[in-house]
Scaffold this motif. Structure first.
Motif, PDB file in Angstrom:
ATOM      1  N   ALA A   7     131.266  55.469  69.937  1.00  0.00           N
ATOM      2  CA  ALA A   7     132.956  55.914  70.283  1.00  0.00           C
ATOM      3  C   ALA A   7     132.988  56.932  71.313  1.00  0.00           C
ATOM      4  CB  ALA A   7     133.278  56.385  68.660  1.00  0.00           C
ATOM      5  N   ASP A   8     134.020  56.792  72.199  1.00  0.00           N
ATOM      6  CA  ASP A   8     134.146  57.653  73.277  1.00  0.00           C
ATOM      7  C   ASP A   8     135.593  57.574  73.672  1.00  0.00           C
ATOM      8  OD1 ASP A   8     132.525  58.021  76.216  1.00  0.00           O
ATOM      9  OD2 ASP A   8     134.523  57.724  76.441  1.00  0.00           O
ATOM     10  N   PHE A   9     135.937  58.787  73.751  1.00  0.00           N
ATOM     11  CA  PHE A   9     137.573  59.022  74.037  1.00  0.00           C
ATOM     12  C   PHE A   9     137.888  58.599  75.284  1.00  0.00           C
ATOM     13  CE2 PHE A   9     137.479  63.050  71.201  1.00  0.00           C
ATOM     14  CZ  PHE A   9     138.646  62.633  70.207  1.00  0.00           C
ATOM     15  N   ASP A  10     139.202  57.983  75.482  1.00  0.00           N
ATOM     16  CA  ASP A  10     139.728  57.548  76.873  1.00  0.00           C
ATOM     17  C   ASP A  10     140.143  58.754  77.474  1.00  0.00           C
ATOM     18  OD1 ASP A  10     139.183  54.761  75.725  1.00  0.00           O
ATOM     19  OD2 ASP A  10     140.893  54.959  74.479  1.00  0.00           O
ATOM     20  N   ALA A  11     139.810  58.631  78.729  1.00  0.00           N
ATOM     21  CA  ALA A  11     140.091  59.704  79.693  1.00  0.00           C
ATOM     22  C   ALA A  11     140.287  61.057  79.120  1.00  0.00           C
ATOM     23  CB  ALA A  11     141.489  59.344  80.387  1.00  0.00           C
ATOM     24  N   PHE A  12     139.154  61.501  78.439  1.00  0.00           N
ATOM     25  CA  PHE A  12     139.063  62.585  77.549  1.00  0.00           C
ATOM     26  C   PHE A  12     140.122  63.585  77.954  1.00  0.00           C
ATOM     27  CE2 PHE A  12     136.649  66.103  75.181  1.00  0.00           C
ATOM     28  CZ  PHE A  12     137.450  66.140  74.039  1.00  0.00           C
ATOM     29  N   LEU A 102     130.802  65.971  74.691  1.00  0.00           N
ATOM     30  CA  LEU A 102     132.058  66.255  73.648  1.00  0.00           C
ATOM     31  C   LEU A 102     132.588  65.109  73.446  1.00  0.00           C
ATOM     32  CD1 LEU A 102     133.361  69.454  75.783  1.00  0.00           C
ATOM     33  CD2 LEU A 102     131.995  69.259  73.724  1.00  0.00           C
ATOM     34  N   ASP A 103     132.698  64.057  74.220  1.00  0.00           N
ATOM     35  CA  ASP A 103     133.751  62.966  73.973  1.00  0.00           C
ATOM     36  C   ASP A 103     133.196  61.616  73.321  1.00  0.00           C
ATOM     37  OD1 ASP A 103     132.954  61.374  76.128  1.00  0.00           O
ATOM     38  OD2 ASP A 103     135.066  60.994  76.354  1.00  0.00           O
ATOM     39  N   GLU A 104     131.961  61.662  72.882  1.00  0.00           N
ATOM     40  CA  GLU A 104     131.147  60.423  72.594  1.00  0.00           C
ATOM     41  C   GLU A 104     130.047  60.576  71.605  1.00  0.00           C
ATOM     42  OE1 GLU A 104     128.769  58.246  75.502  1.00  0.00           O
ATOM     43  OE2 GLU A 104     129.657  59.695  76.814  1.00  0.00           O
ATOM     44  N   ASP A 156     136.318  47.585  77.115  1.00  0.00           N
ATOM     45  CA  ASP A 156     137.569  47.209  76.981  1.00  0.00           C
ATOM     46  C   ASP A 156     138.600  48.520  76.932  1.00  0.00           C
ATOM     47  OD1 ASP A 156     139.840  45.457  76.224  1.00  0.00           O
ATOM     48  OD2 ASP A 156     139.498  45.581  74.032  1.00  0.00           O
ATOM     49  N   LYS A 157     138.130  49.520  77.704  1.00  0.00           N
ATOM     50  CA  LYS A 157     138.859  50.644  77.692  1.00  0.00           C
ATOM     51  C   LYS A 157     140.178  50.612  78.485  1.00  0.00           C
ATOM     52  CE  LYS A 157     135.692  54.555  77.380  1.00  0.00           C
ATOM     53  NZ  LYS A 157     136.640  55.695  76.688  1.00  0.00           N
ATOM     54  N   PRO A 158     141.204  51.212  78.084  1.00  0.00           N
ATOM     55  CA  PRO A 158     141.286  52.365  77.037  1.00  0.00           C
ATOM     56  C   PRO A 158     141.646  51.485  75.739  1.00  0.00           C
ATOM     57  CG  PRO A 158     143.316  52.506  78.231  1.00  0.00           C
ATOM     58  CD  PRO A 158     142.211  51.216  78.906  1.00  0.00           C
TER      59      PRO A 158
HETATM   60 MG    MG Z   1     135.434  59.040  77.674  1.00  0.00          MG
END
Ligand code: MG
Ligand code: DCP
Ligand code: MG
Length: 359
Positions: A7-12, A102-104, A156-158
Motif C-alpha cells: 500500500a502506498d499513498f498517492d502523491a503523499f 512514511l507513505d508505504e 493504477d495510481k492514483p
Molecule cells: Mg506514494
C-alpha cells in the motif's frame, strides 16, 4: 502460499497539503523547496503531473512546466503523524506490517484471507477505511509475493487497486520495462538494454549463464524475480526501546566547551535517528567514561518529549556540567533517548533493501 498487499499513498506530501488546505484541492500542487533556493520537487499532485511535473525535478523546471502550480514547503511533522495513523490502520488488519517509508508498507494478510474474504476484498476494504478515516487515497497492489505486490501498487495510481492472481505473476510482469523490476537501477538497466533486453520477459527468457557471467548473483536473483519467484517475507521490525550515539576520544578531554561540543554533535546524530524512526522520548541519558575507565550513566526524565538536537543537547549538557568537577577528564561520551511516547510498536528503520535502484 502467501497473500501480500503493498500500500502506498498517492502523491503523499501533496495530498496532505490538499487535505489540510481545501483551497488547494483539484489544483496543481508541488511540495518542496523554492526555485530561488534551488529546491527540488518532493511530491507533485496528480493535477501537476499532467504538466509533466515529477518528484526529484528541480523546482525551477516544475515552475516552467506548470507556472500555475502552487508551491508549498514540506511539513514533515504532519506527514509523520499521518504515517503513524495509517500504519496503525494497517496493524489493525494484520500485525505483519513492514513499513518501507512514511507513505508505504507491505502487509502480509495470509491469515486474514477466508473463502468469503479474498485478498481483493481485503484490499478494497483497507482502501475505504484509509479514505474514510484519513481523507487520503492509497493505491494497493495484491499478489503472492512482495516484489509483485510492490509493482502492482504502482500500476493504477492514483486510487488504484491491482490484483495479480496466484499463478499469474510471470504473465503480469512479462510486458513491463526492466526498470520496473526490483533491483534494476539505472546502471543495470543501461547494460541490459545495450544487450537488447528491454522487458521483464526478456530477463525471464534470457540465458541464465549469460546473466550470471555479467551480473553475478544479482543476475540470478533478477531472473528469479522476473519469473515471479520471490520468497522474501514481510519483516516486522522490533520495537525500538532507546536510541543513542557515543564516541571515544583519542585523548581524554576535560575542557567543558569541548565536551559540550561533543554532546551537541552526538545529539544531532541521535535526533537524526529519532526522526527517521518517528520517535520522541522523555528520558535523556548521558553515558560517561573517565580516564580510569570508570563508566556510568546519568539520566533525566523530562515533562515533555524530545526529538530535535537542540531539545536533546540542552538537558544532556546539564547532566554533563553536573559531572565536571575536580578536573575530571573523560574518555567516552554517549547521548541517548528512551521513554518513547507511543506505546504501540514502532517501525525500525525501513529495512535495508537488497538492491540499489529499488524505488
Ligand atoms: Mg506514494
Ligand atoms: N519524496 C521525496 N523525494 C523524492 C521522492 C519522494 O521527498 N524524490 C517524499 C515525498 C513523497 C513521499 O516521499 O510524497 C512518498 O514518495 P512516493 O514515491 O510514494 O511518491 P508520492 O506519494 O508523492 O507519489 P505516488 O502517488 O507516485 O506514490
Ligand atoms: Mg512511496
Amino acid at each position: 502460499m502467501r497473500h501480500i498487499l503493498h500500500a502506498d499513498f498517492d502523491a503523499f506530501y501533496a495530498s496532505v497539503e490538499q487535505l489540510d488546505k481545501p483551497h488547494l484541492r483539484g489544483k496543481p500542487v508541488v511540495v518542496g523547496g523554492s526555485a530561488e533556493g534551488r529546491g527540488v520537487v518532493a511530491s507533485a499532485s496528480y493535477e501537476a503531473r499532467e504538466f509533466g511535473v515529477r518528484s526529484a525535478m528541480p523546482m525551477r523546471t516544475a515552475q516552467r512546466l506548470c507556472p500555475q502550480a502552487v508551491r508549498v514547503g514540506a511539513r514533515f511533522e504532519r506527514y509523520r503523524e499521518i504515517s503513524r495513523d495509517v500504519m496503525s490502520i494497517f496493524r489493525d488488519l494484520t500485525p505483519l506490517v513492514e513499513p518501507l517509508s512514511l507513505d508505504e508498507a507491505y502487509l502480509d494478510v495470509t491469515v486474514v484471507v477466508e473463502d468469503d474474504n479474498q485478498p481483493a476484498k481485503i484490499a478494497a476494504a483497507l482502501k475505504r477505511r484509509v479514505k474514510d478515516e484519513l481523507g487520503l487515497t492509497i493505491s494497493v497492489g495484491v499478489a503472492t509475493t512482495k516484489s509483485v505486490a510492490k509493482i502492482a501498487s504502482d500500476m493504477d495510481k492514483p486510487d488504484g487497486l491491482t490484483v495479480v492472481a496466484p499463478g499469474e505473476e510471470r504473465a503480469f510482469l512479462a510486458p513491463l520495462p526492466i526498470r520496473d523490476l526490483w533491483g534494476v537501477g539505472p546502471k543495470t538497466a543501461e547494460r541490459l538494454i545495450a544487450a537488447g533486453i528491454e522487458t521483464i520477459a526478456d530477463i525471464a527468457e534470457c540465458d541464465a549463464d549469460w546473466l550470471q557471467e555479467n551480473f553475478g548473483k544479482h543476475g540470478e536473483q533478477m531472473q528469479r524475480l522476473a519469473l515471479g519467484i520471490d520468497d522474501s517475507v514481510v519483516v516486522v521490525s522490533r520495537e525500538t526501546k532507546s536510541v543513542s550515539a557515543e564516541t571515544t576520544f583519542a585523548q581524554d578531554i576535560g575542557d567543558p566547551d569541548a565536551l559540550q561540543e561533543v554532546v551537541d554533535r552526538l545529539s544531532q546524530r541521535v535526533a537524526q535517528q529519532l526522526r527517521r524512526k518517528q520517535l520522541q522520548g522523555r528520558t535523556v541519558k548521558l553515558k560517561l567514561r573517565l580516564s580510569d575507565f570508570t563508566t556510568f550513566t546519568r539520566q533525566r526524565t523530562l515533562p515533555y518529549s524530545v526529538q530535535s538536537a537542540a531539545d536533546l543537547s540542552q538537558p544532556a549538557g546539564e547532566l554533563l556540567r553536573a559531572e565536571l568537577y575536580g578536573g575530571r577528564r573523560f574518555r567516552l561520551i554517549g547521548v541517548g533517548v528512551s521513554g518513547f511516547e507511543q506505546s504501540e510498536a514502532h517501525p525500525d528503520e525501513p529495512h535495508q533493501l537488497r538492491f540499489a535502484g529499488f524505488g
